[in-house]
Each structure stands twice: as structure tokens, then as C-alpha cells.
Design a protein around this motif. Structure first.
Motif, mmCIF file in Angstrom:
data_model
loop_
_atom_site.group_PDB
_atom_site.id
_atom_site.type_symbol
_atom_site.label_atom_id
_atom_site.label_comp_id
_atom_site.label_asym_id
_atom_site.label_seq_id
_atom_site.Cartn_x
_atom_site.Cartn_y
_atom_site.Cartn_z
ATOM 1 N N PHE A 77 0.830 -1.207 0.000
ATOM 2 C CA PHE A 77 0.000 0.000 0.000
ATOM 3 C C PHE A 77 0.867 1.262 0.000
ATOM 4 N N LYS A 78 2.008 1.229 0.700
ATOM 5 C CA LYS A 78 2.898 2.399 0.698
ATOM 6 C C LYS A 78 3.391 2.703 -0.710
ATOM 7 N N GLU A 79 3.619 1.650 -1.500
ATOM 8 C CA GLU A 79 4.027 1.846 -2.896
ATOM 9 C C GLU A 79 2.929 2.557 -3.690
ATOM 10 N N LEU A 80 1.706 2.423 -3.237
ATOM 11 C CA LEU A 80 0.546 3.012 -3.922
ATOM 12 C C LEU A 80 0.050 4.284 -3.231
ATOM 13 N N LYS A 81 0.843 4.792 -2.272
ATOM 14 C CA LYS A 81 0.394 5.911 -1.438
ATOM 15 C C LYS A 81 -0.004 7.131 -2.260
ATOM 16 N N ASN A 82 0.783 7.488 -3.270
ATOM 17 C CA ASN A 82 0.446 8.666 -4.080
ATOM 18 C C ASN A 82 -0.832 8.452 -4.875
ATOM 19 N N LEU A 83 -1.029 7.247 -5.367
ATOM 20 C CA LEU A 83 -2.253 6.928 -6.092
ATOM 21 C C LEU A 83 -3.464 6.983 -5.148
ATOM 22 N N LEU A 84 -3.295 6.443 -3.944
ATOM 23 C CA LEU A 84 -4.370 6.482 -2.950
ATOM 24 C C LEU A 84 -4.700 7.923 -2.581
ATOM 25 N N LYS A 85 -3.682 8.711 -2.309
ATOM 26 C CA LYS A 85 -3.898 10.122 -1.957
ATOM 27 C C LYS A 85 -4.564 10.865 -3.112
ATOM 28 N N GLY A 86 -4.169 10.560 -4.332
ATOM 29 C CA GLY A 86 -4.786 11.182 -5.501
ATOM 30 C C GLY A 86 -6.261 10.825 -5.631
ATOM 31 N N SER A 87 -6.600 9.567 -5.322
ATOM 32 C CA SER A 87 -7.992 9.138 -5.382
ATOM 33 C C SER A 87 -8.823 9.783 -4.286
ATOM 34 N N LEU A 88 -8.246 9.872 -3.094
ATOM 35 C CA LEU A 88 -8.977 10.381 -1.935
ATOM 36 C C LEU A 88 -8.984 11.909 -1.866
ATOM 37 N N GLY A 89 -7.932 12.523 -2.414
ATOM 38 C CA GLY A 89 -7.823 13.970 -2.348
ATOM 39 C C GLY A 89 -7.380 14.475 -0.983
ATOM 40 N N GLU A 90 -6.828 13.590 -0.164
ATOM 41 C CA GLU A 90 -6.387 13.983 1.170
ATOM 42 C C GLU A 90 -5.420 12.934 1.716
ATOM 43 N N GLU A 91 -4.709 13.306 2.741
ATOM 44 C CA GLU A 91 -3.776 12.406 3.420
ATOM 45 C C GLU A 91 -4.526 11.643 4.510
#
Length: 152
Positions: A77-91
């Protein structure tokens, strides 16, 4: 003070209301989905939504009994952190090996809405407005990355 039965009924009523509110919303693949009981389709990876006294939360919970496998999923999931943040729009908050309400060791990636109470019906719109866009965003994110987790 509420009895245990009253507390259970209020919580059940909230989740029924949330489910009815979300019922017309299709998932990322355009299909009907039971949003309150979202199934990731991958063993030991859960999307958890909670509405309690004092807070509401939504998150990804990694519940494998082996802490090393939890850490492996967490690293994925850490490898996908930027993608996750981009989807969610927040940290969101990332916690490796936290304790859940049952005392089990789990790993969480979550967002918390403080100062709301599921027992107060006037807070329900705030809680639903918090959960709705995030579970939809998680579903879209998961639709894109789930294949990378299917080999485990």
C-alpha cells in the motif's frame, strides 16, 4: 442513558439509513453494491467504516494474523500511497501494527472525523457526508489496484 438494545437499534438504524442513501450509487464497475458491507474480495483486507460516540472513521484494515504478512501488505500500500492520496484527495493516517477494538493486531490506513456522535440523529448527515465520498473513492482506487493483491 441508553440500554444496550437501544444502542444497538440506533446503530443499526444509522447503517440502514446509510445503505439506503448509498443504494443508487453504483460501484466503479457500474454494478450495484452493498456499501455498508463493502467486500474487497481479498482475504484479510477490509474497508472499515465506523460510526461511534465521539467519532466516525473510514479506512483500510489489514487483518492477517501474521504480523509479517501485514507488513508486506502495508509496504504494498505504501508503494501506492500517491495513487491512494490522488484518489482520496487527502492524506490519511498510516498505522503499522495497531490494536483494534478487540485487542487484535491490525494495520490501518484511515481517516477519522472527530466530534460526531452516531447516537445523535442530527449528526447523521455529517457522518454520511464524511463516509460517502471516501468509500466511493476507495472503491475507485481498489478497482485499479486490486489485481496487484490477488496473488497473496
Amino acid at each position: 442513558m441508553y440500554s444496550r438494545a437501544e444502542l444497538s437499534k440506533i446503530r443499526t438504524d444509522f447503517w440502514i439509513a446509510f445503505g439506503l442513501y448509498m443504494k443508487p450509487v453504483p460501484n466503479a464497475q457500474g454494478r450495484k453494491i452493498n456499501w455498508p458491507n463493502y467486500k474487497t474480495g481479498i482475504k484479510d483486507i477490509y474497508f472499515r467504516m465506523r460510526a461511534e460516540r465521539g467519532f466516525a472513521s473510514i479506512g483500510i484494515e489489514l487483518g492477517h494474523s501474521d504480523p509479517e504478512l501485514q507488513e508486506l501488505f502495508f509496504d504494498q500500500f505504501k508503494e501506492l500511497k500517491n495513487l491512494l492520496k490522488g484518489s482520496l484527495g487527502e492524506e490519511w493516517d498510516w498505522q503499522l501494527h495497531a490494536q483494534n477494538e478487540l485487542g487484535q493486531t491490525v494495520t490501518k490506513i484511515e481517516k477519522i472525523l472527530p466530534s460526531v456522535n452516531v447516537l445523535e440523529k442530527e449528526d447523521w448527515p455529517k457522518i454520511i457526508s464524511f463516509l460517502k465520498p471516501r468509500i466511493i473513492a476507495l472503491d475507485e482506487f481498489w478497482d485499479n489496484v486490486k489485481p496487484g493483491f490477488e496473488d497473496y
